[in-house]
Design a protein around this motif. Structure first.
Motif, PDB file in Angstrom:
ATOM      1  N   ASP A  12      38.144   8.804  -1.859  1.00  0.00           N
ATOM      2  CA  ASP A  12      38.127  10.106  -1.205  1.00  0.00           C
ATOM      3  C   ASP A  12      37.231  10.014   0.020  1.00  0.00           C
ATOM      4  O   ASP A  12      36.074   9.574  -0.081  1.00  0.00           O
ATOM      5  CB  ASP A  12      37.577  11.193  -2.133  1.00  0.00           C
ATOM      6  CG  ASP A  12      38.551  11.598  -3.224  1.00  0.00           C
ATOM      7  OD1 ASP A  12      39.732  11.213  -3.139  1.00  0.00           O
ATOM      8  OD2 ASP A  12      38.120  12.290  -4.163  1.00  0.00           O
ATOM      9  N   VAL A  13      37.779  10.418   1.160  1.00  0.00           N
ATOM     10  CA  VAL A  13      36.954  10.558   2.357  1.00  0.00           C
ATOM     11  C   VAL A  13      36.357  11.957   2.281  1.00  0.00           C
ATOM     12  O   VAL A  13      37.028  12.953   2.525  1.00  0.00           O
ATOM     13  CB  VAL A  13      37.786  10.382   3.635  1.00  0.00           C
ATOM     14  CG1 VAL A  13      36.895  10.482   4.869  1.00  0.00           C
ATOM     15  CG2 VAL A  13      38.537   9.053   3.618  1.00  0.00           C
ATOM     16  N   THR A  14      35.109  12.042   1.882  1.00  0.00           N
ATOM     17  CA  THR A  14      34.513  13.341   1.586  1.00  0.00           C
ATOM     18  C   THR A  14      34.098  14.101   2.829  1.00  0.00           C
ATOM     19  O   THR A  14      34.046  15.336   2.821  1.00  0.00           O
ATOM     20  CB  THR A  14      33.296  13.171   0.670  1.00  0.00           C
ATOM     21  OG1 THR A  14      32.362  12.279   1.288  1.00  0.00           O
ATOM     22  CG2 THR A  14      33.718  12.592  -0.682  1.00  0.00           C
ATOM     23  N   THR A  43      31.422   9.283  12.361  1.00  0.00           N
ATOM     24  CA  THR A  43      30.924   8.841  11.057  1.00  0.00           C
ATOM     25  C   THR A  43      31.890   9.291   9.964  1.00  0.00           C
ATOM     26  O   THR A  43      32.661  10.231  10.143  1.00  0.00           O
ATOM     27  CB  THR A  43      29.533   9.430  10.754  1.00  0.00           C
ATOM     28  OG1 THR A  43      29.621  10.860  10.759  1.00  0.00           O
ATOM     29  CG2 THR A  43      28.519   8.974  11.780  1.00  0.00           C
ATOM     30  N   ALA A  44      31.796   8.627   8.836  1.00  0.00           N
ATOM     31  CA  ALA A  44      32.632   8.990   7.691  1.00  0.00           C
ATOM     32  C   ALA A  44      31.899   8.651   6.402  1.00  0.00           C
ATOM     33  O   ALA A  44      31.230   7.604   6.307  1.00  0.00           O
ATOM     34  CB  ALA A  44      33.973   8.261   7.745  1.00  0.00           C
ATOM     35  N   LYS A  45      32.005   9.522   5.422  1.00  0.00           N
ATOM     36  CA  LYS A  45      31.498   9.277   4.078  1.00  0.00           C
ATOM     37  C   LYS A  45      32.682   9.154   3.141  1.00  0.00           C
ATOM     38  O   LYS A  45      33.646   9.921   3.255  1.00  0.00           O
ATOM     39  CB  LYS A  45      30.599  10.426   3.607  1.00  0.00           C
ATOM     40  CG  LYS A  45      29.318  10.604   4.391  1.00  0.00           C
ATOM     41  CD  LYS A  45      28.515  11.778   3.835  1.00  0.00           C
ATOM     42  CE  LYS A  45      27.237  12.003   4.615  1.00  0.00           C
ATOM     43  NZ  LYS A  45      26.464  13.164   4.085  1.00  0.00           N
ATOM     44  N   LEU A  46      32.606   8.203   2.210  1.00  0.00           N
ATOM     45  CA  LEU A  46      33.692   8.066   1.245  1.00  0.00           C
ATOM     46  C   LEU A  46      33.130   7.791  -0.133  1.00  0.00           C
ATOM     47  O   LEU A  46      32.034   7.254  -0.290  1.00  0.00           O
ATOM     48  CB  LEU A  46      34.702   6.995   1.665  1.00  0.00           C
ATOM     49  CG  LEU A  46      34.314   5.518   1.647  1.00  0.00           C
ATOM     50  CD1 LEU A  46      34.546   4.899   0.270  1.00  0.00           C
ATOM     51  CD2 LEU A  46      35.082   4.748   2.689  1.00  0.00           C
ATOM     52  N   ALA A  47      33.909   8.165  -1.126  1.00  0.00           N
ATOM     53  CA  ALA A  47      33.542   7.941  -2.525  1.00  0.00           C
ATOM     54  C   ALA A  47      34.697   7.242  -3.216  1.00  0.00           C
ATOM     55  O   ALA A  47      35.843   7.682  -3.138  1.00  0.00           O
ATOM     56  CB  ALA A  47      33.239   9.274  -3.218  1.00  0.00           C
ATOM     57  N   GLU A  48      34.387   6.130  -3.886  1.00  0.00           N
ATOM     58  CA  GLU A  48      35.406   5.429  -4.659  1.00  0.00           C
ATOM     59  C   GLU A  48      35.726   6.223  -5.909  1.00  0.00           C
ATOM     60  O   GLU A  48      34.845   6.789  -6.561  1.00  0.00           O
ATOM     61  CB  GLU A  48      34.923   4.030  -5.041  1.00  0.00           C
ATOM     62  CG  GLU A  48      34.816   3.078  -3.870  1.00  0.00           C
ATOM     63  CD  GLU A  48      34.265   1.727  -4.285  1.00  0.00           C
ATOM     64  OE1 GLU A  48      34.630   0.731  -3.649  1.00  0.00           O
ATOM     65  OE2 GLU A  48      33.461   1.680  -5.242  1.00  0.00           O
ATOM     66  N   GLY A  79      32.772   3.874  -9.479  1.00  0.00           N
ATOM     67  CA  GLY A  79      32.939   3.951  -8.037  1.00  0.00           C
ATOM     68  C   GLY A  79      31.638   4.233  -7.311  1.00  0.00           C
ATOM     69  O   GLY A  79      30.792   4.998  -7.783  1.00  0.00           O
ATOM     70  N   GLY A  80      31.487   3.617  -6.145  1.00  0.00           N
ATOM     71  CA  GLY A  80      30.303   3.827  -5.334  1.00  0.00           C
ATOM     72  C   GLY A  80      30.580   4.786  -4.194  1.00  0.00           C
ATOM     73  O   GLY A  80      31.703   5.271  -4.014  1.00  0.00           O
ATOM     74  N   THR A  81      29.549   5.087  -3.429  1.00  0.00           N
ATOM     75  CA  THR A  81      29.681   5.928  -2.239  1.00  0.00           C
ATOM     76  C   THR A  81      29.233   5.113  -1.034  1.00  0.00           C
ATOM     77  O   THR A  81      28.328   4.271  -1.123  1.00  0.00           O
ATOM     78  CB  THR A  81      28.840   7.202  -2.359  1.00  0.00           C
ATOM     79  OG1 THR A  81      27.464   6.849  -2.577  1.00  0.00           O
ATOM     80  CG2 THR A  81      29.333   8.052  -3.532  1.00  0.00           C
ATOM     81  N   TYR A  82      29.851   5.380   0.122  1.00  0.00           N
ATOM     82  CA  TYR A  82      29.600   4.589   1.316  1.00  0.00           C
ATOM     83  C   TYR A  82      29.513   5.500   2.539  1.00  0.00           C
ATOM     84  O   TYR A  82      30.185   6.530   2.610  1.00  0.00           O
ATOM     85  CB  TYR A  82      30.716   3.558   1.530  1.00  0.00           C
ATOM     86  CG  TYR A  82      30.899   2.591   0.379  1.00  0.00           C
ATOM     87  CD1 TYR A  82      30.262   1.355   0.376  1.00  0.00           C
ATOM     88  CD2 TYR A  82      31.696   2.932  -0.708  1.00  0.00           C
ATOM     89  CE1 TYR A  82      30.424   0.464  -0.691  1.00  0.00           C
ATOM     90  CE2 TYR A  82      31.860   2.057  -1.782  1.00  0.00           C
ATOM     91  CZ  TYR A  82      31.224   0.827  -1.764  1.00  0.00           C
ATOM     92  OH  TYR A  82      31.387  -0.036  -2.820  1.00  0.00           O
ATOM     93  N   GLN A  83      28.715   5.100   3.489  1.00  0.00           N
ATOM     94  CA  GLN A  83      28.577   5.792   4.762  1.00  0.00           C
ATOM     95  C   GLN A  83      29.000   4.820   5.860  1.00  0.00           C
ATOM     96  O   GLN A  83      28.450   3.719   5.971  1.00  0.00           O
ATOM     97  CB  GLN A  83      27.126   6.229   4.983  1.00  0.00           C
ATOM     98  CG  GLN A  83      26.867   6.855   6.337  1.00  0.00           C
ATOM     99  CD  GLN A  83      27.290   8.305   6.409  1.00  0.00           C
ATOM    100  OE1 GLN A  83      27.016   9.080   5.497  1.00  0.00           O
ATOM    101  NE2 GLN A  83      27.962   8.691   7.495  1.00  0.00           N
ATOM    102  N   LEU A  84      29.985   5.216   6.666  1.00  0.00           N
ATOM    103  CA  LEU A  84      30.477   4.361   7.740  1.00  0.00           C
ATOM    104  C   LEU A  84      30.036   4.917   9.083  1.00  0.00           C
ATOM    105  O   LEU A  84      30.168   6.124   9.343  1.00  0.00           O
ATOM    106  CB  LEU A  84      32.005   4.261   7.717  1.00  0.00           C
ATOM    107  CG  LEU A  84      32.680   3.767   6.435  1.00  0.00           C
ATOM    108  CD1 LEU A  84      34.179   3.635   6.646  1.00  0.00           C
ATOM    109  CD2 LEU A  84      32.083   2.452   5.980  1.00  0.00           C
ATOM    110  N   ALA A  85      29.562   4.046   9.927  1.00  0.00           N
ATOM    111  CA  ALA A  85      29.286   4.392  11.316  1.00  0.00           C
ATOM    112  C   ALA A  85      30.482   3.972  12.170  1.00  0.00           C
ATOM    113  O   ALA A  85      31.382   3.256  11.707  1.00  0.00           O
ATOM    114  CB  ALA A  85      28.009   3.694  11.777  1.00  0.00           C
TER     115      ALA A  85
END
Length: 318
Positions: free
Chosen positions: A117-119, A142-147, A152-158
C-alpha cells in the motif's frame, strides 16, 4: 434492462474526475454494466477501469486534485471499500498493471494493492503490480509504503529511489529502479503532459453502448483479496440469478466463499429441532399447576314467611 440502466449510469453518483486522455482500448465497469472509456467521460466512485494489452495510455484527472495514468493490461478500482475498513488508502486499488500517480503536497494520494500500500505520496510516482512483483518508483517528491502481510515492513522513499519486491523475497529500497523494470515501463509515462480537465467542464459524454457484465469480466475482482470481496457480493448479488453467472460462481466457490450465502440461502435458515430433542424438552419441563377442585354451592333455602322471623329492616307485606 439496458434501457433502464443507461440513465442511471449517467447520473447515479457524483463525478470524482474525468477521463482526459484515452490512447487505446479501455473499459469501465460501473454497477453491473461495462462500456468503452472515452475522453470527457466522467469517473465515479466504484468505477473499475480495465485497459487492454495493446492500450498505450489512459489518464484520469481527479476533482479533488491529482492525476492517475494507466498503462497497458491494467486493472484499477476507484474508491475501494474494505471490510473491515481499517486505515488503508482508499483513493484507488491497483489489481494488476501500471499506474502513474501525480499529486501536489496539499493533496497527497494513496494507492492500495494486494502486496503493498502506498499510504502517502506527494510528487510523481510509478507503481507496478504483477503476480510476483510489487514495484514503486518515486520519480519526484516523497512516498511512504507499507508491505502487506504479517511481517510486512514500512518504507520511506525520496525522489529517485525505488522499492521492489519479487516473489516471497523481502522488499528492498534501491537508489534507482532495476533496468528490466525501466525497460518494461510504459513509454507514455516518460512524458510530462498538460492537464486537460477544463476542456471537458461543459461536456456531457454518456457511456457508449453499455452491456451487462459476464463473470469473466469481473472474476479478478470477485476472487480478489479477502478484504475487497464483500463489497462485490453486495454489488453483484443479483447476477447470481443468471444461470451462466451462477454456474461460474459455484465452480469457483472455493476462491470466494462469501458467495455461499447468496447461492445457497437455504443452508442458512434456522434449523428445526429434531423430534428427539423436542421429546426430551417435554419430559424435563415442570408439570403444569393443577386446577382447584370444583365445590358445588347449595341452592339457597326457601323462606317461609310464617315461620322465619323478620329482620329489623324488613316489612312483611300482606
Amino acid at each position: 434492462m439496458l434501457a433502464l440502466s443507461l440513465p442511471a449510469l449517467c447520473a447515479a453518483a457524483p463525478a470524482i474526475g474525468v477521463f482526459t486522455i484515452v490512447e487505446g482500448e479501455a473499459t469501465v465497469i460501473r454497477d453491473s454494466m461495462r462500456f468503452a472509456v472515452a475522453e470527457g467521460l466522467q469517473v465515479q466512485a466504484d468505477d473499475i477501469v480495465h485497459t487492454a494489452d495493446n492500450a498505450q495510455f489512459v489518464r484520469m484527472e481527479l476533482a479533488q486534485g491529482g492525476v492517475i495514468d494507466l498503462g497497458p493490461a491494467t486493472r484499477l478500482l476507484l474508491k475501494p471499500r474494505f471490510t473491515p475498513p481499517g486505515d488503508r488508502p482508499t483513493q484507488a486499488y491497483l489489481s494488476q498493471g501500471w499506474a502513474k500517480l501525480t499529486a501536489a503536497a496539499a493533496h497527497k494520494m494513496g494507492l492500495s494493492s494486494a502486496r503493498m500500500d502506498v499510504t502517502e505520496m506527494a510528487g510523481v510516482a510509478v507503481a507496478r503490480v504483477a503476480d510476483d512483483v510489487s514495484f514503486l518508483f518515486a520519480e519526484s517528491g516523497t512516498a511512504k509504503l507499507a508491505e502487506r502481510g504479517a511481517k510486512g515492513g514500512t518504507y520511506q522513499l525520496a525522489g529517485g529511489e525505488a522499492y521492489e519486491r519479487r516473489g516471497a523475497d523481502a522488499g528492498a529500497v534501491m537508489s534507482r529502479p532495476a533496468a528490466d523494470i525501466v525497460k518494461a515501463m510504459p513509454r507514455a509515462f516518460a512524458d510530462s503532459l498538460p492537464l486537460r480537465a477544463r476542456r471537458f467542464q461543459d461536456a456531457a459524454v454518456a457511456p457508449s453502448s453499455p452491456v451487462e457484465i459476464g463473470y469473466e469480466d469481473v472474476a479478478p475482482w470477485i476472487n480478489a483479496e479477502r478484504s475487497l470481496r464483500p463489497a462485490f457480493v453486495q454489488r453483484w448479488n443479483s447476477k447470481a440469478r443468471e444461470p451462466r453467472f451462477r454456474s461460474a460462481l459455484i465452480a469457483d466457490l472455493r476462491n470466494h466463499p462469501e458467495w455461499d450465502r447468496v447461492l445457497f440461502p437455504e443452508k442458512y435458515l434456522p434449523k428445526p429441532k429434531p423430534p428427539a430433542a423436542v421429546a426430551a424438552a417435554s419430559a424435563t419441563a415442570p408439570p403444569a399447576p393443577a386446577e382447584p377442585a370444583y365445590t358445588p354451592v347449595p341452592d339457597p333455602k326457601p323462606v317461609d314467611p310464617d315461620r322465619d322471623p323478620l329482620r329489623p329492616w324488613e316489612v312483611r307485606r300482606r
